[in-house]
Design an enzyme around this catalytic site. Structure first.
Site, PDB file in Angstrom:
ATOM      1  N   GLY A  27       0.809  -1.213   0.000  1.00 32.40           N
ATOM      2  CA  GLY A  27       0.000   0.000   0.000  1.00 32.40           C
ATOM      3  C   GLY A  27       0.842   1.261   0.000  1.00 32.40           C
ATOM      4  N   ARG A  54      -3.879 -11.436  -3.486  1.00 30.03           N
ATOM      5  CA  ARG A  54      -3.707 -10.981  -4.871  1.00 30.03           C
ATOM      6  C   ARG A  54      -2.337 -10.342  -5.099  1.00 30.03           C
ATOM      7  NH1 ARG A  54      -7.242  -7.176  -2.699  1.00 30.03           N
ATOM      8  NH2 ARG A  54      -6.466  -5.013  -2.711  1.00 30.03           N
ATOM      9  N   SER A  55      -1.672  -9.919  -4.024  1.00 28.18           N
ATOM     10  CA  SER A  55      -0.336  -9.331  -4.158  1.00 28.18           C
ATOM     11  C   SER A  55       0.775 -10.329  -3.880  1.00 28.18           C
ATOM     12  CB  SER A  55      -0.191  -8.136  -3.200  1.00 28.18           C
ATOM     13  OG  SER A  55      -1.083  -7.092  -3.543  1.00 28.18           O
ATOM     14  N   ARG A 114      -7.455   1.916  18.484  1.00 31.97           N
ATOM     15  CA  ARG A 114      -6.921   3.150  19.068  1.00 31.97           C
ATOM     16  C   ARG A 114      -7.566   3.526  20.396  1.00 31.97           C
ATOM     17  NH1 ARG A 114      -7.036   6.302  13.332  1.00 31.97           N
ATOM     18  NH2 ARG A 114      -5.078   5.473  12.497  1.00 31.97           N
ATOM     19  N   CYS A 144      -3.427  10.185  11.070  1.00 33.78           N
ATOM     20  CA  CYS A 144      -2.427  11.091  10.494  1.00 33.78           C
ATOM     21  C   CYS A 144      -2.686  12.557  10.841  1.00 33.78           C
ATOM     22  CB  CYS A 144      -2.363  10.912   8.977  1.00 33.78           C
ATOM     23  SG  CYS A 144      -3.948  11.020   8.124  1.00 33.78           S
ATOM     24  N   GLY A 175      -4.677  11.315   2.156  1.00 36.99           N
ATOM     25  CA  GLY A 175      -5.302  10.758   3.345  1.00 36.99           C
ATOM     26  C   GLY A 175      -6.499   9.894   3.016  1.00 36.99           C
ATOM     27  N   HIS A 269      -0.592  17.128   5.433  1.00 36.54           N
ATOM     28  CA  HIS A 269      -1.678  17.777   6.162  1.00 36.54           C
ATOM     29  C   HIS A 269      -1.162  19.043   6.846  1.00 36.54           C
ATOM     30  CE1 HIS A 269      -4.081  14.419   5.288  1.00 36.54           C
ATOM     31  NE2 HIS A 269      -4.163  13.830   6.475  1.00 36.54           N
ATOM     32  N   ASN A 342       1.635  13.450   5.745  1.00 35.15           N
ATOM     33  CA  ASN A 342       0.712  12.487   6.341  1.00 35.15           C
ATOM     34  C   ASN A 342       1.063  11.037   6.040  1.00 35.15           C
ATOM     35  OD1 ASN A 342      -0.351  13.760   3.766  1.00 35.15           O
ATOM     36  ND2 ASN A 342      -1.635  11.922   3.816  1.00 35.15           N
TER      37      ASN A 342
END
Length: 367
Positions: A27, A54-55, A114, A144, A175, A269, A342
């Site tokens: 990613g 798939r990767s 979180r 972020c 983002g 950001h 970010n």
């Protein structure tokens, strides 16, 4: 140290060092993270790159070595000491506990854990000590937007005691992932060379239904809505800033107000911050505090045109702070503007820093 799983390729002979798994290696944040792992001090033994099926089979470069991407499954965590996750919330919610059950300490960049009271939310420059208490074997990293400001804010809080926080964010389209970046570029191509933006509705007519992840055009525009709709008219991004700042700073009753705005910037950001403290503040003292704070760069000479902008901060690690002013009507309030990439400190760098803390702990026998 547990031996590596049979059949899992190694990334070099680094015996005695902790084994790392990077989950979500293909990613946007994963790509930046692999770069950071290649640039920073090498504390890792084997590094396993993990992504969706798939990767699997792709080869990516980390530490100058071609490494094959493995499909996400229980077996990839065998013998792993630290697992860095940058995957969607639902994937993290399913697989982070699996990795922890296999003995890995998980550093998770999703929102899944979180606010879990058994999961510390950690920014190494602010509350590194919190990473040691992890009942679920998981350490979370903030959103972020929070990360863009919290290193600078944490340094000021340590000196003066934060009492109230009011922020407006100016959030880059990265983002929103690749779809956000593609949407901005497509819209910019559509409006280039036109006179769009001078009449009501002309921008919407030109863009049509190509608004991507946004409720309004993002090119030549700003959208005062980032995240998803939440309670009482707030967005999830705005509530995250509130909740995460409280948890990181250890201030459960901190008064926080945030307005999150998406702007036509690709990466980095920015936030306008009004911070009120328990004690009187001064610009000179703020400059001194911020200049000595790790992970912060002060860029503050407006008369000479020196202040942070996303175009200057992109691709760099620190939070860039400028426009530092004491409030005209409150000697305990400070205003400042801060920019941060970010994808770097807002995500990958914080993950890497947390992993390094855990690697040191593992090497010392505390893992």
């Amino acid at each position: 140290m547990t031996p590596a799983a049979s059949g899992v390729p190694r990334t070099g002979d680094r015996a005695g060092r902790p084994t790392l798994a990077v989950v979500g290696a293909t990613g946007a944040v994963g790509t930046v993270l692999l770069g950071l792992l290649s640039e920073r001090a090498d504390v890792w033994g084997e590094i396993r790159l993990v992504a969706s099926p798939r990767s699997a089979g792709r080869k990516l470069t980390v530490r100058g070595e071609q490494t094959e991407v493995l499909a996400l499954g229980e077996e990839v965590f065998e013998g792993v000491d630290v697992a860095m996750f940058d995957v969607p919330d639902e994937v993290a919610a399913r697989w982070a506990p699996v990795a922890a059950a296999r003995g890995a300490v998980v550093v998770d960049n999703s929102a899944a854990f979180r606010m879990d009271p058994q999961v510390p939310l950690v920014v190494p420059e602010v509350n590194a000590h919190a990473a040691r208490n992890r009942p679920r074997g998981i350490v979370a990293t903030p959103d972020c937007t929070t990360l863009t400001m919290i290193v600078a804010l944490g340094a000021l809080h340590a000196e003066w005691g934060l009492d109230e926080l009011v922020v407006s964010s100016y959030q880059a389209v990265s983002g929103s992932g690749r779809r956000g970046v593609d949407t901005l570029r497509e819209q910019l191509a559509a409006v280039a060379g036109t006179e769009v933006g001078t009449q009501p509705g002309d921008l919407r007519r030109t863009v049509g239904d190509r608004t991507g992840p946004y409720p309004a055009p993002i090119a030549l525009n700003v959208v005062p809505f980032a995240g998803a709709a939440a309670r009482d008219g707030w967005t999830t991004e705005e509530l995250r800033i509130r909740d995460e700042s409280r948890k990181i700073l250890g201030l459960p009753r901190l008064r926080v107000t945030a307005t999150c705005v998406r702007v036509p910037v690709v990466t980095t950001h920015s936030l306008s911050v009004h911070a009120r403290f328990e004690n009187e503040v001064s610009v000179a003292a703020a400059h001194e505090i911020l200049a000595s704070a790790p992970g912060v760069v002060v860029c503050d000479d407006p008369a000479a045109g020196e202040f942070p902008t996303p175009a200057d901060a992109v691709g760099t690690d620190p939070a860039w702070v400028g426009r530092v002013r004491r409030s005209l009507d409150d000697p305990r309030a400070l205003e400042f503007f801060v920019c941060g990439d970010n994808l770097r400190k807002g995500a990958a760098l914080n993950i890497a820093q947390l992993g390094e803390l855990l690697a040191v702990e593992s090497a010392a026998g505390g893992g």
